[in-house]
Enzyme design. Structure first.
Site, PDB file in Angstrom:
ATOM      1  N   ILE A 137       0.813  -1.213   0.000  1.00  0.00           N
ATOM      2  CA  ILE A 137       0.000   0.000   0.000  1.00  0.00           C
ATOM      3  C   ILE A 137       0.842   1.258   0.000  1.00  0.00           C
ATOM      4  O   ILE A 137       0.503   2.249  -0.645  1.00  0.00           O
ATOM      5  CB  ILE A 137      -0.958   0.004   1.208  1.00  0.00           C
ATOM      6  CG1 ILE A 137      -2.108  -0.969   0.954  1.00  0.00           C
ATOM      7  CG2 ILE A 137      -1.509   1.393   1.491  1.00  0.00           C
ATOM      8  CD1 ILE A 137      -3.153  -1.003   2.035  1.00  0.00           C
ATOM      9  N   LYS A 154       5.025   8.546   5.176  1.00  0.00           N
ATOM     10  CA  LYS A 154       4.401   7.375   4.558  1.00  0.00           C
ATOM     11  C   LYS A 154       3.657   7.837   3.308  1.00  0.00           C
ATOM     12  O   LYS A 154       2.755   8.681   3.378  1.00  0.00           O
ATOM     13  CB  LYS A 154       3.435   6.727   5.561  1.00  0.00           C
ATOM     14  CG  LYS A 154       2.788   5.443   5.103  1.00  0.00           C
ATOM     15  CD  LYS A 154       1.937   4.869   6.240  1.00  0.00           C
ATOM     16  CE  LYS A 154       1.259   3.566   5.827  1.00  0.00           C
ATOM     17  NZ  LYS A 154       0.457   3.002   6.941  1.00  0.00           N
ATOM     18  N   ASP A 289      -2.916  -5.133  15.248  1.00  0.00           N
ATOM     19  CA  ASP A 289      -1.771  -5.849  14.676  1.00  0.00           C
ATOM     20  C   ASP A 289      -0.502  -5.548  15.482  1.00  0.00           C
ATOM     21  O   ASP A 289       0.448  -4.943  14.971  1.00  0.00           O
ATOM     22  CB  ASP A 289      -1.594  -5.416  13.215  1.00  0.00           C
ATOM     23  CG  ASP A 289      -0.614  -6.297  12.446  1.00  0.00           C
ATOM     24  OD1 ASP A 289      -0.387  -7.448  12.889  1.00  0.00           O
ATOM     25  OD2 ASP A 289      -0.073  -5.844  11.425  1.00  0.00           O
TER      26      ASP A 289
END
Length: 563
Positions: A137, A154, A289
């Site tokens: 991604i 990012k 996560d």
């Protein structure tokens, strides 16, 4: 063929080709997808001998990795669904790799300048062209703001949204087909699964949501010592670019570096467990996560969480259900666990509750001989959910994510401090929160909330009653009641009424005859004419009584036959 399928037939072919190549052609054929897509003749004969030495899970993992971002993410979601996939396949899906080659710096520069409508040099004082990491991604670069602050940036992979939208259309179409045309659709709602997956993936594509998640964690962690998240630079953040504080720490699984730095692994393990359970039970907002790559350790044993794209949320009701399950495991009380499963309200059809309770009892008995500090709470939750799945009880996705988080936590804690058990950490937190749920303050809040609800009801009652009266005046009001099984109730009442009627008539006839008999007995000393008359009356009475009884019996039989 449907227009959307025709428009995206190339992607359909790619997907089918990859699965057939990895040995899933027979399954695709059994599902009827070849005929649905109308590509049987061109693809059916492909060689399925590839990867024949690998397990089914291994071949599925390779297929998903080859198909790219959407399917990798889908595999990660499916790894939390033991109701759909067997354990060995889930173990393989947990190994899915999301590492891909980085995209060129020219694309990075172009995307940033497009997002901010400015030159890269005006936005960041320094920007390292070599990425720190690359995934399907996005990829991450090291940079420095004009203020001199060190940050990581990012950047979303160019064109990824368009590719994902295409794949989601294909998945929704196939899910709808499977739900409506195969036996699997009756057991599992694949359309709903894809919808939930779409929502999760869309949120992950919007970096502003990830930034908001980080801010929520920062606010929640303000109550906790030694837990932190990086600061978000909002003026350098958009939908496709996220800029956050650079954290110079030690990865949680670099045990040698932790020891060299003189950090306390036992304290880190305990604090990690405490914060995860606080996230779940106290905040209802937890990291979905928490693998070692997303957790860094700073000096003074401070824990910092990274990457907030996958987040689990629990409302107050869900938190109470999880708390009840946890207390059921702690006290080895199967009834509490069963009550929590019932409260989830996820039963799609009638369930044999007695049988389910017996199986939960058997599960409890399995752990009765195990000391509390040796029980793996994550594994117990997985077993409970698997048992529920076997009864076609659909556990909410937030609970399956929660179970996976607990399993990951236990693995980390076991490596940091083998002597520490996660349940020992959870128990006092759960007891404290359970006690608070019965505190005067909590009860007072709920009472006030209930009072406000009743107040609203009372305020609205006059207008509701006025409308009711007006409808009565206008002859517009009709009221219908329907009682299930009313026919059987009517039959029962009919039988009861018939028996009562028969008894009453029989009693009346008996009394009359008894009176005549007594009269005859008394007339023994009377004239012969009176005696003869009494005998005649007795005969007539018996004949009349016989006709009444026969008629009553026939009437009962006729009414029963009509029913």
């Amino acid at each position: 063929m449907d227009l959307s399928r025709y428009r995206h037939i190339k992607r359909y072919r790619q997907i089918i080709f990859v699965f057939v190549k990895h040995g899933f052609g027979t399954i695709i054929d059994q599902l009827g997808i070849f005929d649905y897509i109308n590509i049987r003749k061109k693809i059916e004969e492909k060689d399925e001998s590839i990867d024949e030495k690998l397990s089914t899970g291994g071949r599925l993992r390779l297929s998903l990795e080859e198909l790219g971002t959407t399917f990798i993410k889908l595999g990660q979601i499916l790894s939390t669904r033991p109701d759909i996939l067997p354990h060995d396949v889930i173990v393989e899906l947990e190994k899915l790799q999301d590492a891909v080659p980085p995209f060129p710096f020219d694309d990075v520069k172009s995307l940033i300048e497009s997002e901010f409508d400015d030159k890269l040099g005006n936005i960041y004082r320094e920007f390292n062209e070599i990425p720190l990491a690359a995934a399907s991604i996005a990829q991450v670069h090291l940079a420095r703001l004009n203020s001199g602050r060190k940050v990581v940036v990012k950047i979303q992979r160019p064109g990824i949204e368009r590719n994902i939208d295409l794949d989601l259309m294909v998945l929704k179409d196939l899910a709808s087909f499977i739900d409506h045309h195969t036996k699997y659709g009756k057991l599992y709602n694949f359309t709903k699964t894809v919808q939930e997956f779409e929502s999760t993936l869309k949120n992950e594509l919007d970096f502003r949501i990830e930034g908001e998640n980080a801010e929520t964690f920062k606010e929640n962690f303000s109550k906790d010592k030694g837990i932190s998240v990086p600061d978000i630079s909002w003026i350098h953040t958009t939908r496709r670019v996220l800029t956050m504080e650079y954290i110079d720490g030690i990865p949680l699984n670099d045990f040698e570096a932790l020891d060299v730095a003189g950090l306390d692994r036992k304290l880190i393990a305990r604090n990690l467990g405490i914060t995860i359970f606080n996230q779940i039970l106290r905040d209802g907002f937890f990291h979905g996560d928490p693998h070692p790559g997303n957790i860094m350790v700073l000096p003074d044993n401070e824990i910092t969480f990274l990457d907030f794209g996958m987040i689990g949320k629990l409302n107050d009701e869900r938190k109470l259900q999880f708390l009840k399950m946890l207390m059921g495991i702690t006290f080895k009380n199967s009834r509490l666990i069963l009550e929590a499963i019932i409260a989830i309200d996820a039963m799609t059809h009638h369930v044999n509750m007695k049988k389910l309770e017996r199986e939960i009892d058997a599960l409890r008995d399995k752990y009765l001989s195990i000391p509390l500090n040796e029980i793996k709470v994550g594994e117990v939750f997985k077993e409970v959910f698997n048992l529920a799945f076997s009864y076609n009880i659909v556990i909410p996705s937030e609970f399956t994510m929660l179970a996976k988080t607990l399993v990951t936590l236990e693995g980390l804690v076991a490596k940091l401090d083998p002597e520490l058990n996660v349940l020992e950490i959870a128990d006092p937190i759960a007891r404290n929160l359970m006690f608070k749920s019965f505190s005067p303050e909590k009860i007072g809040v709920e009472f006030i909330g209930g009072a406000l609800d009743y107040g609203s009801l009372l305020r609205g009652f006059p207008s509701i009653f006025h409308n009711y009266l007006r409808k009565l005046e206008d002859d517009e009001f009709t009221m219908q009641f329907q009682m299930k099984g009313i026919e059987s109730v009517e039959k029962r009442f009919e039988k009861i009424f018939n028996r009562i009627t028969f008894s009453v008539v029989l009693l009346a006839v008996s009394i009359i005859i008894a009176g005549i008999v007594i009269g005859i007995g008394g007339s023994g000393y009377a004239d012969i004419e009176v005696y003869t008359l009494s005998i005649t009356a007795l005969k007539v009475g018996l004949i009349v009584a016989s006709f009444i009884i026969v008629g009553l019996i026939l009437s009962i039989l006729r009414s029963t036959r009509l029913k």
